[in-house]
Structure formats: structure tokens, C-alpha cells
Write an enzyme that holds these catalytic residues in place. Structure first.
Site, PDB file in Angstrom:
ATOM      1  N   HIS A  17      -0.028  45.426  37.357  1.00  0.00           N
ATOM      2  CA  HIS A  17       0.116  45.337  35.883  1.00  0.00           C
ATOM      3  C   HIS A  17      -1.261  45.544  35.255  1.00  0.00           C
ATOM      4  O   HIS A  17      -2.132  44.684  35.353  1.00  0.00           O
ATOM      5  CB  HIS A  17       0.673  43.970  35.470  1.00  0.00           C
ATOM      6  CG  HIS A  17       0.900  43.860  33.993  1.00  0.00           C
ATOM      7  ND1 HIS A  17       2.124  43.501  33.471  1.00  0.00           N
ATOM      8  CD2 HIS A  17       0.099  44.078  32.934  1.00  0.00           C
ATOM      9  CE1 HIS A  17       2.049  43.496  32.141  1.00  0.00           C
ATOM     10  NE2 HIS A  17       0.808  43.848  31.794  1.00  0.00           N
ATOM     11  N   HIS A  19      -3.602  47.545  31.877  1.00  0.00           N
ATOM     12  CA  HIS A  19      -3.756  48.353  30.660  1.00  0.00           C
ATOM     13  C   HIS A  19      -5.031  49.174  30.792  1.00  0.00           C
ATOM     14  O   HIS A  19      -6.115  48.613  30.915  1.00  0.00           O
ATOM     15  CB  HIS A  19      -3.848  47.455  29.416  1.00  0.00           C
ATOM     16  CG  HIS A  19      -2.620  46.622  29.227  1.00  0.00           C
ATOM     17  ND1 HIS A  19      -1.553  47.043  28.471  1.00  0.00           N
ATOM     18  CD2 HIS A  19      -2.279  45.408  29.728  1.00  0.00           C
ATOM     19  CE1 HIS A  19      -0.605  46.117  28.504  1.00  0.00           C
ATOM     20  NE2 HIS A  19      -1.016  45.115  29.266  1.00  0.00           N
ATOM     21  N   LYS A 103       9.154  49.556  31.241  1.00  0.00           N
ATOM     22  CA  LYS A 103       8.652  48.292  30.700  1.00  0.00           C
ATOM     23  C   LYS A 103       9.447  47.882  29.473  1.00  0.00           C
ATOM     24  O   LYS A 103       9.609  48.658  28.538  1.00  0.00           O
ATOM     25  CB  LYS A 103       7.177  48.477  30.321  1.00  0.00           C
ATOM     26  CG  LYS A 103       6.527  47.273  29.657  1.00  0.00           C
ATOM     27  CD  LYS A 103       6.314  46.125  30.629  1.00  0.00           C
ATOM     28  CE  LYS A 103       5.830  44.880  29.909  1.00  0.00           C
ATOM     29  NZ  LYS A 103       4.418  44.636  30.065  1.00  0.00           N
ATOM     30  N   HIS A 140       7.991  41.971  29.693  1.00  0.00           N
ATOM     31  CA  HIS A 140       7.166  41.016  28.944  1.00  0.00           C
ATOM     32  C   HIS A 140       8.137  39.928  28.481  1.00  0.00           C
ATOM     33  O   HIS A 140       8.907  40.141  27.557  1.00  0.00           O
ATOM     34  CB  HIS A 140       6.472  41.688  27.757  1.00  0.00           C
ATOM     35  CG  HIS A 140       5.575  40.735  27.023  1.00  0.00           C
ATOM     36  ND1 HIS A 140       4.198  40.829  27.051  1.00  0.00           N
ATOM     37  CD2 HIS A 140       5.863  39.640  26.271  1.00  0.00           C
ATOM     38  CE1 HIS A 140       3.678  39.826  26.343  1.00  0.00           C
ATOM     39  NE2 HIS A 140       4.664  39.104  25.856  1.00  0.00           N
ATOM     40  N   HIS A 178       3.127  38.745  34.298  1.00  0.00           N
ATOM     41  CA  HIS A 178       2.139  37.751  33.866  1.00  0.00           C
ATOM     42  C   HIS A 178       2.754  36.378  33.534  1.00  0.00           C
ATOM     43  O   HIS A 178       2.682  35.916  32.402  1.00  0.00           O
ATOM     44  CB  HIS A 178       1.305  38.261  32.687  1.00  0.00           C
ATOM     45  CG  HIS A 178       2.047  39.003  31.608  1.00  0.00           C
ATOM     46  ND1 HIS A 178       3.162  38.499  30.989  1.00  0.00           N
ATOM     47  CD2 HIS A 178       1.817  40.207  31.041  1.00  0.00           C
ATOM     48  CE1 HIS A 178       3.577  39.367  30.091  1.00  0.00           C
ATOM     49  NE2 HIS A 178       2.789  40.413  30.105  1.00  0.00           N
ATOM     50  N   ASP A 251      -3.063  42.226  34.422  1.00  0.00           N
ATOM     51  CA  ASP A 251      -2.891  42.340  32.972  1.00  0.00           C
ATOM     52  C   ASP A 251      -4.240  42.512  32.278  1.00  0.00           C
ATOM     53  O   ASP A 251      -4.422  42.066  31.144  1.00  0.00           O
ATOM     54  CB  ASP A 251      -2.136  41.137  32.393  1.00  0.00           C
ATOM     55  CG  ASP A 251      -1.612  41.426  30.983  1.00  0.00           C
ATOM     56  OD1 ASP A 251      -1.516  42.608  30.600  1.00  0.00           O
ATOM     57  OD2 ASP A 251      -1.324  40.462  30.250  1.00  0.00           O
TER      58      ASP A 251
END
Ligand code: DOR
Ligand code: ZN
Length: 344
Positions: A17, A19, A103, A140, A178, A251
Site C-alpha cells: 500500500h 502513494h 481500490k 479504505h 492500514h 501507506d
């Protein structure tokens, strides 16, 4: 061997995971990840979000171009689910090897989630298709209702959305991303083997006090927000337990310093630079270094049905300080602290 306490060699890990952003930020952050990890599940919450196979292919190219020369790193792309996204587009991307997963952002839950899903009923055809083709759904897991306390949003999501979802789609592979609460740990542990979770270094290390220590601390702010101590302890115990249901997902979510230190600071903790060292601290403190390899390098690929990486990385017990700021006006997680382990 005398040195086995001071060196730890594990199979090359992956980050399930992450970004990476785009443009200059992508250039600045991708080397940190590529240096440690063989692969990463790259989140699609760009602006505009990655909602087509073509967009994911071109983003993947930009990531590859941003890699340092000789880097051995594979970005695994995800599709951003919207109310309108077509099951055929998802299946086509999966079949083509472009979309590893999709996602689910509840609309309004976090950074660039405005185009996310407003009602799970709107994506039922997509979920049916994903269940059929064996494609992983990353979630999420927070409700967005303003009347639900922000510290309860994960637990309420599990009750209202996730528990029914796992009943309606029993064969769908789901990663609850997360996780931050004892409720999430308990749910994942008691769910079938199609349900797993990623765990970040920060949710193992900080509780919600970190947000207010000596004043307001925007660099400890992320979503889902860190919870009270008993939740941190439960999440950390899950990570170090050796259970195959829990695996590494940083994350890491970089935002420039000025965007964090602002009247309305962005959510996200930039932990990529010292990710493995941070996890090593956690596992070491809990006497579980022997479980780090499964968490970092085995449980994730096994859940996704992907091969384990070849090659290894070695951590050495040697103090290093985390700088206050890195290039690109980025403040790393644990800035100013000393880490006990160093990646060779
Ligand atoms: O803290 C977070 N930052 N949580 C998310 O879910 C998104 C991420 C981001 O993209 O900044
Ligand atoms: Zn994220």
C-alpha cells in the site's frame, strides 16, 4: 553465530500500500521505495484519479521513468472505483496485467476521494465481476458520515459495510488497508481466509497522543487517524503475531511541508525513507524479528497469488538519525529520532 543479533537478512520485501504521487513529487519519493522493496501496490488517488486501463498504463510508465538507473522495482497498479466504473474496464485491465487490484474509497473519506463510491450498492456489478475473476479489492475502511466520531469510523465501517460485504461476496479477496483498531484486528482474524489487512509502521508506533504532543502535530496526522493506546497495541500485536492475514503496507503518503503545516493540513505520513527500519524497530522491541520476513516478504504475495521476490535485503543493527527534512520539502516519519537498524 555471534553476529546473528546484529544482522538480519530477509527475502526482498514488497509494500502492499503506497502513494507515489506524480510529477516532481514522484521523482522525489520513488527512489526511497525502490531501494527497499521489490514491488508496491500503487494507490490511484491522483487528481484526476486512475479510473481507466489507459490512465494506469501511462502512470505506470511515468513511475518506471522516475526510477533510479538500475532499480529493480515493479509498480503494481490499482483502479480507483467510482459509482460509474464499468466492470468490463476492470476485467480488461486485470486480464492485461495492468490492474493488480481495485481500490474502494468511500467518497470523501480521504485525500482525492471526492470521486469515490457514494454507496456500495453502486459497485455491486463490479464486485461480482472481481469476485468471479479473483481480483483483489483494497478498501479504505472508514465511513464518512459527519455524525460518526472520527475515532469510530473504522469500527462503524466494519459493522455497516464490510461485514455485510464479506457475506454477500464470500469469494471476493479483500484487503482492509492500514488497519488502526482492535475492532479491525478482531474482524480480520475471525473472517475467512479471503480477508486480510495491511499494517503501517506508524500505526504500530504512535497512538493519538502523538497528534497533540506539545501542540498540534500535523506530521502525525493521517487517515484513518491513529487511535488510543489499546488499539495501537492490538494492531502491533497483529503485525508481529506471525499470522498470514497481516502484511506490510506502509501507506507512505507524502505531502509537502507547507501542505501539512497549514490551517487545514493534509492527511498522510511520509514513512517510505526508513520504512523497513521502522518495522524492524517494532519487531525487535517485541522480540519478533523472526516474524518480520513473513510479514514483509511472504504473506502479501501469497495473498495476492504472486510469486515471492528473489534476492534479499540485509538490516544491520547500527544507529542512524532520521533527518528533520528531506529533499522536496518532505518531513519523514520519526524525523529527529534515532533508529536502531540500518538497511545495508
Ligand atoms: O493519510 C492518508 N493519506 N490516508 C489516506 O487514505 C490517503 C493518503 C493520501 O493520499 O494522502
Ligand atoms: Zn493510503
Amino acid at each position: 553465530m555471534a553476529d546473528s543479533k546484529n544482522f538480519l537478512t530477509i527475502r526482498r520485501p514488497d509494500d502492499w500500500h503506497l502513494h507515489l504521487r506524480d510529477g516532481d513529487m514522484l521523482q522525489a519519493v520513488v527512489p526511497y521505495t525502490a531501494r527497499q522493496f521489490g514491488r508496491a501496490i500503487v494507490m490511484p488517488n491522483l487528481s484526476p484519479p486512475i479510473t481507466s486501463v489507459a490512465a494506469a498504463e501511462s502512470y505506470r510508465n511515468r513511475i518506471r521513468l522516475a526510477l533510479p538507473e538500475g532499480a529493480d522495482f515493479e509498480p503494481l497498479m490499482t483502479a480507483y472505483l467510482t459509482d460509474e466504473i464499468a466492470p468490463d474496464e476492470i476485467e480488461r485491465g486485470h486480464a492485461k496485467g495492468v490492474f493488480t487490484a481495485a481500490k474502494l474509497y468511500p467518497a470523501g473519506a480521504t485525500t482525492n476521494s471526492a470521486a469515490g463510491v457514494t454507496d456500495i450498492a453502486n459497485i455491486r456489478p463490479v464486485l461480482e465481476r472481481m469476485e468471479r475473476i479473483g481480483m483483489v479489492l483494497c478498501i479504505h475502511g472508514e465511513v464518512t458520515d459527519g455524525d460518526v466520531d472520527i475515532f469510530d469510523r473504522e469500527a462503524v465501517f466494519i459493522d455497516r459495510i464490510l461485514a455485510p460485504l464479506t457475506r454477500d461476496f464470500p469469494a471476493l479477496k479483500i484487503v482492509l488497508e492500514h488497519i488502526t483498531s482492535a475492532d479491525a484486528v478482531q474482524f480480520v482474524e475471525s473472517a475467512g481466509d479471503r480477508v486480510a489487512a495491511t499494517i503501517t509502521p506508524h500505526h504500530c508506533i504512535i497512538n493519538r497522543n502523538a497528534l497533540f504532543k506539545g501542540g498540534i502535530n500535523p506530521h502525525a496526522y493521517c487517515l484513518p487517524v491513529a487511535k488510543r493506546e489499546r488499539h495501537r497495541a492490538a494492531v502491533r500485536a497483529a503485525a508481529t503475531s506471525g499470522s498470514a492475514k497481516f502484511f506490510l503496507g506502509t501507506d507512505s503518503a507524502p505531502h509537502a511541508r507547507h501542505a501539512k503545516e497549514s490551517a487545514c493540513g493534509c492527511a498522510g505520513i511520509f514513512n517510505a525513507p526508513y520504512a523497513l527500519e521502522s518495522y524492524a524497530r517494532v519487531f525487535d522491541e517485541d522480540g519478533a524479528l523472526d516474524k518480520l520476513e513473513a510479514f514483509a516478504s511472504e504473506n502479501g504475495p501469497r495473498f495476492y497469488g504472486l510469486p515471492l521476490n528473489e534476492g534479499t535485503v540485509t538490516l544491520r543493527r547500527e544507529a542512524q538519525s532520521v533527518p528533520d527534512q528531506l529533499e522536496g520539502e518532505l518531513v519523514p516519519f520519526l524525523a529527529g529520532e534515532t533508529l536502531e537498524w540500518r538497511l545495508d
